[in-house]
Design a protein around this motif. Structure first.
Motif, mmCIF file in Angstrom:
data_model
loop_
_atom_site.group_PDB
_atom_site.id
_atom_site.type_symbol
_atom_site.label_atom_id
_atom_site.label_comp_id
_atom_site.label_asym_id
_atom_site.label_seq_id
_atom_site.Cartn_x
_atom_site.Cartn_y
_atom_site.Cartn_z
ATOM 1 N N THR A 8 16.116 -22.227 -26.858
ATOM 2 C CA THR A 8 16.652 -21.296 -27.708
ATOM 3 C C THR A 8 17.697 -20.580 -27.216
ATOM 4 O OG1 THR A 8 15.070 -19.549 -27.182
ATOM 5 C CG2 THR A 8 14.253 -21.316 -28.769
ATOM 6 N N GLY A 9 18.186 -19.383 -28.004
ATOM 7 C CA GLY A 9 19.404 -18.512 -27.855
ATOM 8 C C GLY A 9 19.263 -17.618 -26.897
ATOM 9 N N ALA A 10 18.353 -17.703 -25.846
ATOM 10 C CA ALA A 10 18.413 -16.699 -24.762
ATOM 11 C C ALA A 10 19.542 -17.118 -23.821
ATOM 12 C CB ALA A 10 17.051 -16.577 -23.920
ATOM 13 N N SER A 11 20.044 -16.123 -23.057
ATOM 14 C CA SER A 11 20.824 -16.547 -21.815
ATOM 15 C C SER A 11 20.112 -17.514 -21.029
ATOM 16 C CB SER A 11 21.525 -15.461 -21.278
ATOM 17 O OG SER A 11 22.175 -15.589 -20.144
ATOM 18 N N SER A 35 17.962 -24.832 -31.017
ATOM 19 C CA SER A 35 18.128 -23.700 -32.156
ATOM 20 C C SER A 35 19.706 -23.739 -32.037
ATOM 21 C CB SER A 35 17.260 -22.679 -31.999
ATOM 22 O OG SER A 35 18.164 -21.844 -30.825
ATOM 23 N N ALA A 37 21.279 -20.741 -32.258
ATOM 24 C CA ALA A 37 21.501 -20.009 -31.496
ATOM 25 C C ALA A 37 21.528 -20.386 -30.010
ATOM 26 C CB ALA A 37 20.733 -18.460 -31.469
ATOM 27 N N GLY A 38 20.687 -21.253 -29.532
ATOM 28 C CA GLY A 38 20.511 -22.254 -28.537
ATOM 29 C C GLY A 38 21.999 -22.890 -28.181
ATOM 30 N N VAL A 41 24.548 -20.669 -27.165
ATOM 31 C CA VAL A 41 24.567 -20.129 -25.815
ATOM 32 C C VAL A 41 24.873 -21.396 -25.002
ATOM 33 C CG1 VAL A 41 23.186 -19.377 -23.914
ATOM 34 C CG2 VAL A 41 22.737 -18.503 -26.319
ATOM 35 N N HIS A 44 28.633 -21.511 -24.970
ATOM 36 C CA HIS A 44 29.290 -20.559 -24.195
ATOM 37 C C HIS A 44 29.116 -20.542 -22.431
ATOM 38 C CE1 HIS A 44 30.790 -16.433 -23.100
ATOM 39 N NE2 HIS A 44 29.738 -16.239 -22.599
ATOM 40 N N SER A 102 14.119 -17.139 -26.400
ATOM 41 C CA SER A 102 14.621 -15.891 -26.739
ATOM 42 C C SER A 102 13.535 -15.003 -27.356
ATOM 43 C CB SER A 102 15.577 -16.067 -27.920
ATOM 44 O OG SER A 102 14.593 -16.395 -29.216
ATOM 45 N N THR A 103 13.569 -13.742 -27.328
ATOM 46 C CA THR A 103 12.478 -12.768 -27.650
ATOM 47 C C THR A 103 12.183 -13.044 -28.999
ATOM 48 O OG1 THR A 103 14.095 -11.099 -27.832
ATOM 49 C CG2 THR A 103 12.980 -11.123 -25.843
ATOM 50 N N SER A 104 13.234 -13.439 -29.830
ATOM 51 C CA SER A 104 13.076 -13.638 -31.479
ATOM 52 C C SER A 104 11.992 -14.757 -31.764
ATOM 53 C CB SER A 104 14.444 -14.007 -31.988
ATOM 54 O OG SER A 104 14.193 -14.786 -33.208
ATOM 55 N N THR A 105 12.033 -15.965 -30.779
ATOM 56 C CA THR A 105 11.320 -16.977 -30.780
ATOM 57 C C THR A 105 9.914 -16.694 -30.369
ATOM 58 O OG1 THR A 105 13.125 -18.790 -30.863
ATOM 59 C CG2 THR A 105 10.875 -19.360 -29.906
ATOM 60 N N ASN A 116 10.863 -22.655 -38.037
ATOM 61 C CA ASN A 116 11.862 -23.851 -37.549
ATOM 62 C C ASN A 116 10.758 -24.987 -36.593
ATOM 63 O OD1 ASN A 116 11.738 -23.035 -34.804
ATOM 64 N ND2 ASN A 116 13.622 -22.183 -35.084
ATOM 65 N N ARG A 137 13.963 -14.779 -21.131
ATOM 66 C CA ARG A 137 14.951 -13.983 -20.510
ATOM 67 C C ARG A 137 15.554 -12.998 -21.140
ATOM 68 N NH1 ARG A 137 18.777 -11.271 -18.751
ATOM 69 N NH2 ARG A 137 19.106 -11.236 -20.804
ATOM 70 N N GLU A 138 14.909 -11.833 -20.760
ATOM 71 C CA GLU A 138 15.331 -10.525 -21.141
ATOM 72 C C GLU A 138 15.126 -9.558 -20.350
ATOM 73 O OE1 GLU A 138 17.552 -8.678 -22.892
ATOM 74 O OE2 GLU A 138 17.210 -9.726 -24.718
HETATM 75 C C1 LIG Z 1 25.567 -15.313 -25.518
HETATM 76 C C2 LIG Z 1 24.517 -15.060 -26.067
HETATM 77 C C3 LIG Z 1 23.302 -14.517 -25.024
HETATM 78 C C4 LIG Z 1 22.073 -14.064 -25.465
HETATM 79 N N1 LIG Z 1 21.253 -13.944 -24.794
HETATM 80 C C5 LIG Z 1 19.836 -13.468 -24.942
HETATM 81 C C6 LIG Z 1 19.068 -13.290 -24.196
HETATM 82 O O1 LIG Z 1 19.059 -13.398 -22.865
HETATM 83 N N2 LIG Z 1 17.557 -12.885 -24.391
HETATM 84 C C7 LIG Z 1 17.330 -12.974 -25.754
HETATM 85 O O2 LIG Z 1 16.184 -12.882 -26.276
HETATM 86 N N3 LIG Z 1 18.386 -13.250 -26.814
HETATM 87 C C8 LIG Z 1 19.507 -13.427 -26.352
HETATM 88 N N4 LIG Z 1 20.508 -13.639 -27.244
HETATM 89 C C9 LIG Z 1 20.074 -13.445 -28.906
HETATM 90 C C10 LIG Z 1 19.677 -14.687 -29.593
HETATM 91 O O3 LIG Z 1 20.356 -15.682 -29.509
HETATM 92 C C11 LIG Z 1 19.230 -14.293 -31.039
HETATM 93 O O4 LIG Z 1 18.095 -13.302 -30.997
HETATM 94 C C12 LIG Z 1 19.099 -15.347 -31.914
HETATM 95 O O5 LIG Z 1 18.532 -14.977 -33.011
HETATM 96 C C13 LIG Z 1 17.708 -16.031 -31.287
HETATM 97 O O6 LIG Z 1 17.276 -17.311 -32.218
HETATM 98 P P1 LIG Z 1 16.543 -18.511 -31.504
HETATM 99 O O7 LIG Z 1 15.354 -17.925 -31.115
HETATM 100 O O8 LIG Z 1 16.190 -19.461 -33.047
HETATM 101 O O9 LIG Z 1 17.077 -19.335 -30.830
HETATM 102 C C14 LIG Z 1 21.691 -14.023 -27.116
HETATM 103 C C15 LIG Z 1 22.682 -14.288 -27.922
HETATM 104 C C16 LIG Z 1 23.920 -14.884 -27.341
HETATM 105 C C17 LIG Z 1 25.031 -15.259 -28.365
#
Ligand SMILES: Cc1cc2nc3c(=O)[nH]c(=O)nc-3n(C[C@H](O)[C@H](O)[C@H](O)COP(=O)(O)O)c2cc1C
Length: 212
Positions: A8-11, A35, A37-38, A41, A44, A102-105, A116, A137-138
């Motif tokens: 997912t989209g955490a760093s 995902s 957002a994944g 990341v 990037h 991610s904290t969102s997931t 999803n 990772r937050e």
């Molecule tokens: C470059 C980048 C770094 C991110 N780093 C984090 C992170 O470290 N922890 C986190 O919870 N969300 C991080 N986010 C935000 C999540 O990507 C965002 O909440 C997203 O909606 C998560 O969607 P997902 O859970 O479906 O992957 C980051 C976003 C970007 C673009």
């Protein structure tokens, strides 16, 4: 074994990459879902192409090629493919890792309000009493995020923060990532040599009482 890996989209996309490498190297078949957002990341942090890829699918495919150790051992699953076998408890898969998470997931899983495939597989693991490991990772974390971690833990999941130990004297980012991935594999009872064990000769420390 069939194992689900959500990225997912955490760093820390590298946690997912090294997990994919370790699981396929150990001979497991991986259902991989990245995902959107994944994919941002990964684009990037891993591909060095910035967080706005022209195609999420292309990013996920290149990520798979980079890290999978055994061709054919990975099924790349779309985030909306809730008809795939991992999405059903009756299909029998009982092991899932979300790395990074991610904290969102985390919140979607904790609240049972997923929409999803990654959320759905996590839900299946919890209801079937399978193994679910999340690597969030937050930092810092809010009370809401802490409560979500508690909820997942109470439901039987394992929250394994991306917090590498330094007592193994890591020399590279990969060493630090491998420590966390190795801890996840320990929970999943999958053998690995991703980090040196405390007390083993190649750890720079010496066990108390070990004067050899
Ligand atoms: C470059 C980048 C770094 C991110 N780093 C984090 C992170 O470290 N922890 C986190 O919870 N969300 C991080 N986010 C935000 C999540 O990507 C965002 O909440 C997203 O909606 C998560 O969607 P997902 O859970 O479906 O992957 C980051 C976003 C970007 C673009």
């Amino acid at each position: 074994m069939r194992i689900f890996l959500g990225v997912t989209g955490a760093s820390g996309a590298l946690y997912g990459g090294r997990a994919l490498a370790a699981l396929t190297e150990a001979g497991h078949h991986v259902g991989l879902c990245v995902s959107d957002a994944g994919a941002r990341v990964i684009s990037h942090e891993v591909l060095g192409e910035g967080p706005r890829p022209h195609s999420y699918r292309d990013v996920a495919e290149r990520f798979t090629t980079m890290f999978a150790r055994s061709p054919g051992a990975v099924d790349l699953l779309a985030g909306d493919d809730i008809a795939c076998s991992f999405a059903s408890g009756s299909a029998g898969a009982r092991m899932a890792l979300v790395a990074p998470c991610s904290t969102s997931t985390l919140g979607r899983i904790a609240g049972g309000t997923g929409d999803n495939l990654i959320h759905r597989v996590a839900e299946v693991m919890l209801k079937e009493r399978g193994t679910l490991v999340l690597i969030p990772r937050e930092t810092p974390v809010s009370l809401i995020q802490l409560r979500n971690m508690v909820a997942v833990t109470e439901a039987g999941g394992v929250v394994l923060p991306a917090s590498p130990g330094l007592y193994t004297m890591p020399e590279t980012i990969e060493d630090m990532v491998d420590f966390v991935v190795g801890k996840a594999l320990d929970v999943m009872r999958i053998e690995h040599s991703l980090f040196p064990r405390w007390g083993q000769p190649d750890v720079a420390g010496v066990l108390p009482g070990d004067d050899s």
